[in-house]
Design a protein around this motif. Structure first.
Motif, PDB file in Angstrom:
ATOM      1  N   ALA A  86     -20.833   4.866 -87.297  1.00 33.17           N
ATOM      2  CA  ALA A  86     -19.522   4.432 -87.824  1.00 33.17           C
ATOM      3  C   ALA A  86     -18.457   5.494 -87.568  1.00 33.17           C
ATOM      4  O   ALA A  86     -17.329   5.177 -87.188  1.00 33.17           O
ATOM      5  N   GLU A  87     -18.827   6.766 -87.747  1.00 28.03           N
ATOM      6  CA  GLU A  87     -17.861   7.858 -87.508  1.00 28.03           C
ATOM      7  C   GLU A  87     -17.463   7.919 -86.033  1.00 28.03           C
ATOM      8  O   GLU A  87     -16.303   8.126 -85.697  1.00 28.03           O
ATOM      9  N   ILE A  88     -18.453   7.732 -85.168  1.00 26.64           N
ATOM     10  CA  ILE A  88     -18.176   7.782 -83.720  1.00 26.64           C
ATOM     11  C   ILE A  88     -17.234   6.631 -83.354  1.00 26.64           C
ATOM     12  O   ILE A  88     -16.242   6.819 -82.635  1.00 26.64           O
ATOM     13  N   GLU A  89     -17.535   5.428 -83.880  1.00 30.49           N
ATOM     14  CA  GLU A  89     -16.695   4.273 -83.556  1.00 30.49           C
ATOM     15  C   GLU A  89     -15.279   4.439 -84.101  1.00 30.49           C
ATOM     16  O   GLU A  89     -14.309   4.030 -83.481  1.00 30.49           O
ATOM     17  N   GLN A  90     -15.185   5.082 -85.265  1.00 26.33           N
ATOM     18  CA  GLN A  90     -13.866   5.353 -85.850  1.00 26.33           C
ATOM     19  C   GLN A  90     -13.060   6.270 -84.932  1.00 26.33           C
ATOM     20  O   GLN A  90     -11.880   6.053 -84.685  1.00 26.33           O
ATOM     21  N   ARG A  91     -13.741   7.306 -84.404  1.00 26.33           N
ATOM     22  CA  ARG A  91     -13.044   8.239 -83.507  1.00 26.33           C
ATOM     23  C   ARG A  91     -12.650   7.532 -82.208  1.00 26.33           C
ATOM     24  O   ARG A  91     -11.586   7.793 -81.650  1.00 26.33           O
ATOM     25  N   MET A  92     -13.493   6.623 -81.765  1.00 23.54           N
ATOM     26  CA  MET A  92     -13.167   5.870 -80.537  1.00 23.54           C
ATOM     27  C   MET A  92     -11.913   5.023 -80.723  1.00 23.54           C
ATOM     28  O   MET A  92     -11.132   4.850 -79.796  1.00 23.54           O
ATOM     29  N   LYS A  93     -11.744   4.510 -81.934  1.00 23.61           N
ATOM     30  CA  LYS A  93     -10.582   3.655 -82.223  1.00 23.61           C
ATOM     31  C   LYS A  93      -9.271   4.415 -82.068  1.00 23.61           C
ATOM     32  O   LYS A  93      -8.235   3.825 -81.805  1.00 23.61           O
ATOM     33  N   ASN A  94      -9.326   5.746 -82.289  1.00 26.48           N
ATOM     34  CA  ASN A  94      -8.110   6.558 -82.172  1.00 26.48           C
ATOM     35  C   ASN A  94      -7.822   6.967 -80.726  1.00 26.48           C
ATOM     36  O   ASN A  94      -6.860   7.661 -80.456  1.00 26.48           O
ATOM     37  N   ALA A 102      -9.759  15.983 -75.256  1.00 24.47           N
ATOM     38  CA  ALA A 102     -10.162  14.606 -75.576  1.00 24.47           C
ATOM     39  C   ALA A 102      -8.927  13.703 -75.636  1.00 24.47           C
ATOM     40  O   ALA A 102      -8.966  12.541 -75.250  1.00 24.47           O
ATOM     41  N   ILE A 103      -7.851  14.288 -76.157  1.00 23.59           N
ATOM     42  CA  ILE A 103      -6.592  13.539 -76.268  1.00 23.59           C
ATOM     43  C   ILE A 103      -5.614  14.152 -75.279  1.00 23.59           C
ATOM     44  O   ILE A 103      -5.202  15.298 -75.447  1.00 23.59           O
ATOM     45  N   LEU A 104      -5.276  13.405 -74.267  1.00 28.65           N
ATOM     46  CA  LEU A 104      -4.370  13.933 -73.244  1.00 28.65           C
ATOM     47  C   LEU A 104      -3.311  12.881 -72.894  1.00 28.65           C
ATOM     48  O   LEU A 104      -2.135  13.188 -72.756  1.00 28.65           O
ATOM     49  N   PHE A 105      -3.753  11.635 -72.805  1.00 30.60           N
ATOM     50  CA  PHE A 105      -2.801  10.551 -72.531  1.00 30.60           C
ATOM     51  C   PHE A 105      -2.104  10.127 -73.829  1.00 30.60           C
ATOM     52  O   PHE A 105      -0.903   9.911 -73.853  1.00 30.60           O
ATOM     53  N   GLU A 106      -2.900  10.027 -74.881  1.00 27.38           N
ATOM     54  CA  GLU A 106      -2.419   9.506 -76.161  1.00 27.38           C
ATOM     55  C   GLU A 106      -1.221  10.274 -76.706  1.00 27.38           C
ATOM     56  O   GLU A 106      -0.356   9.708 -77.365  1.00 27.38           O
ATOM     57  N   ASN A 107      -1.168  11.588 -76.429  1.00 25.17           N
ATOM     58  CA  ASN A 107      -0.091  12.423 -76.998  1.00 25.17           C
ATOM     59  C   ASN A 107       0.912  12.884 -75.942  1.00 25.17           C
ATOM     60  O   ASN A 107       1.734  13.756 -76.203  1.00 25.17           O
ATOM     61  N   GLY A 108       0.809  12.325 -74.733  1.00 26.48           N
ATOM     62  CA  GLY A 108       1.772  12.676 -73.682  1.00 26.48           C
ATOM     63  C   GLY A 108       1.468  14.001 -72.991  1.00 26.48           C
ATOM     64  O   GLY A 108       2.204  14.420 -72.098  1.00 26.48           O
ATOM     65  N   ILE A 151     -12.970  11.002 -67.157  1.00 23.53           N
ATOM     66  CA  ILE A 151     -14.421  10.802 -67.183  1.00 23.53           C
ATOM     67  C   ILE A 151     -14.700   9.531 -67.981  1.00 23.53           C
ATOM     68  O   ILE A 151     -14.205   9.385 -69.107  1.00 23.53           O
ATOM     69  N   THR A 152     -15.490   8.650 -67.402  1.00 21.33           N
ATOM     70  CA  THR A 152     -15.823   7.407 -68.112  1.00 21.33           C
ATOM     71  C   THR A 152     -17.340   7.213 -68.171  1.00 21.33           C
ATOM     72  O   THR A 152     -18.084   7.792 -67.371  1.00 21.33           O
ATOM     73  N   ALA A 153     -17.756   6.399 -69.132  1.00 23.86           N
ATOM     74  CA  ALA A 153     -19.155   5.948 -69.230  1.00 23.86           C
ATOM     75  C   ALA A 153     -19.122   4.769 -70.195  1.00 23.86           C
ATOM     76  O   ALA A 153     -18.233   4.708 -71.060  1.00 23.86           O
ATOM     77  N   PRO A 154     -20.051   3.829 -70.059  1.00 22.57           N
ATOM     78  CA  PRO A 154     -20.041   2.685 -70.978  1.00 22.57           C
ATOM     79  C   PRO A 154     -20.136   3.134 -72.444  1.00 22.57           C
ATOM     80  O   PRO A 154     -20.806   4.116 -72.753  1.00 22.57           O
ATOM     81  N   LYS A 155     -19.447   2.380 -73.309  1.00 20.65           N
ATOM     82  CA  LYS A 155     -19.345   2.730 -74.729  1.00 20.65           C
ATOM     83  C   LYS A 155     -20.715   2.972 -75.385  1.00 20.65           C
ATOM     84  O   LYS A 155     -20.894   3.950 -76.115  1.00 20.65           O
ATOM     85  N   GLU A 156     -21.678   2.080 -75.119  1.00 19.80           N
ATOM     86  CA  GLU A 156     -22.993   2.211 -75.774  1.00 19.80           C
ATOM     87  C   GLU A 156     -23.690   3.506 -75.365  1.00 19.80           C
ATOM     88  O   GLU A 156     -24.333   4.167 -76.184  1.00 19.80           O
ATOM     89  N   ILE A 157     -23.558   3.868 -74.090  1.00 20.85           N
ATOM     90  CA  ILE A 157     -24.167   5.123 -73.609  1.00 20.85           C
ATOM     91  C   ILE A 157     -23.494   6.307 -74.301  1.00 20.85           C
ATOM     92  O   ILE A 157     -24.151   7.253 -74.745  1.00 20.85           O
ATOM     93  N   ARG A 158     -22.172   6.237 -74.443  1.00 24.36           N
ATOM     94  CA  ARG A 158     -21.437   7.337 -75.085  1.00 24.36           C
ATOM     95  C   ARG A 158     -21.885   7.496 -76.534  1.00 24.36           C
ATOM     96  O   ARG A 158     -22.104   8.618 -77.015  1.00 24.36           O
ATOM     97  N   ILE A 159     -22.043   6.364 -77.216  1.00 20.08           N
ATOM     98  CA  ILE A 159     -22.480   6.431 -78.625  1.00 20.08           C
ATOM     99  C   ILE A 159     -23.874   7.071 -78.705  1.00 20.08           C
ATOM    100  O   ILE A 159     -24.117   7.966 -79.521  1.00 20.08           O
TER     101      ILE A 159
END
Ligand code: ATP
Length: 198
Positions: A148-156, A111-117, A128-136
């Motif tokens: 709220a938890e999902i959106e919090q994880r998206m923020k990271n 899930a984290i590959l770019f963020e941590n180098g 892999i992409t998909a619109p935010k609402e579909i992902r939620i």
């Protein structure tokens, strides 16, 4: 052997796509699953998490997930510190695993590959992409997390636009049949480039 990263935001469909590659006999390493196993089995991780969060980080069955989740929720600094403890061990474990595979390329799903180098250790990355609402909606239907938890994880996680710039391939995962076609095309390309380099 080529190392291909597979990433995307929460609910984008990384695991779904990883399984499609697996069906084409590509060895798949799911970093999240391996990280969970290592969190319970690695002495180094246990030692460092206890040092960071206290003895309560573990209970008799292994990692005290609720305690750790409560600690890192809303604390990017602690989340970062936890990731810095777990990710280096996963990277070592992945390298050992990759060396044992006999295939033109392997896939590391994270899930984290770019963020941590981590993408720098990959020869190519599939995003892999998909619109935010579909992902939620997908994650709400799949597990017990609240919106709220999902959106919090998206923020990271980085935005797709930022990730796109560093990805060799992008799959917009909305229609499964289309995703399956894209996977077949990418697989062909990767086999060609891997054999051209060997
Ligand atoms: P996470 O980051 O939360 O682990 P992920 O990116 O690995 O998520 P998946 O678990 O593959 O995503 O997919 C999330 C949910 O959406 C799953 O229940 C999956 O079956 C479903 N799903 C994935 N792709 C599609 C699609 N194209 N159409 C409909 N449902 C899908």
């Amino acid at each position: 052997m080529k190392i291909v990263g597979l990433t995307g935001g929460i609910g984008s469909g990384k695991t779904t796509v990883a399984k499609m590659f697996e069906a084409l006999n590509v060895p798949i390493y799911i970093a999240d699953v391996e990280a969970k196993k290592l969190t319970n089995s690695s002495k180094e991780i246990r030692r460092d998490l206890i040092k960071l969060l206290g003895n309560e980080a573990y209970n008799t069955t292994g990692l005290n997930k609720k305690f750790v989740a409560d600690k890192i929720f809303n604390s990017p600094k602690l989340l970062n510190a936890v990731n810095n403890i777990i990710h280096p061990q996963v990277a070592i474990h992945f390298k050992q695993w990759a060396q044992k595979q006999n295939s033109p390329y392997v896939i590391k799903e994270a899930a984290i590959l770019f963020e941590n180098g981590g993408y720098k250790d990959c020869d190519a990355v599939i995003l892999i992409t998909a619109p935010k609402e579909i992902r939620i909606q997908r994650v709400l239907a799949r597990d017990k997390s609240s919106k709220a938890e999902i959106e919090q994880r998206m923020k990271n996680q980085w935005s797709d636009d930022k990730k796109r710039k560093l990805a060799a391939f992008v799959i917009e995962n909305i229609e499964i049949a289309n995703t399956q076609n894209e996977v077949a095309k990418i697989h062909k390309t990767l086999l060609k480039t891997a054999s051209a380099q060997n």
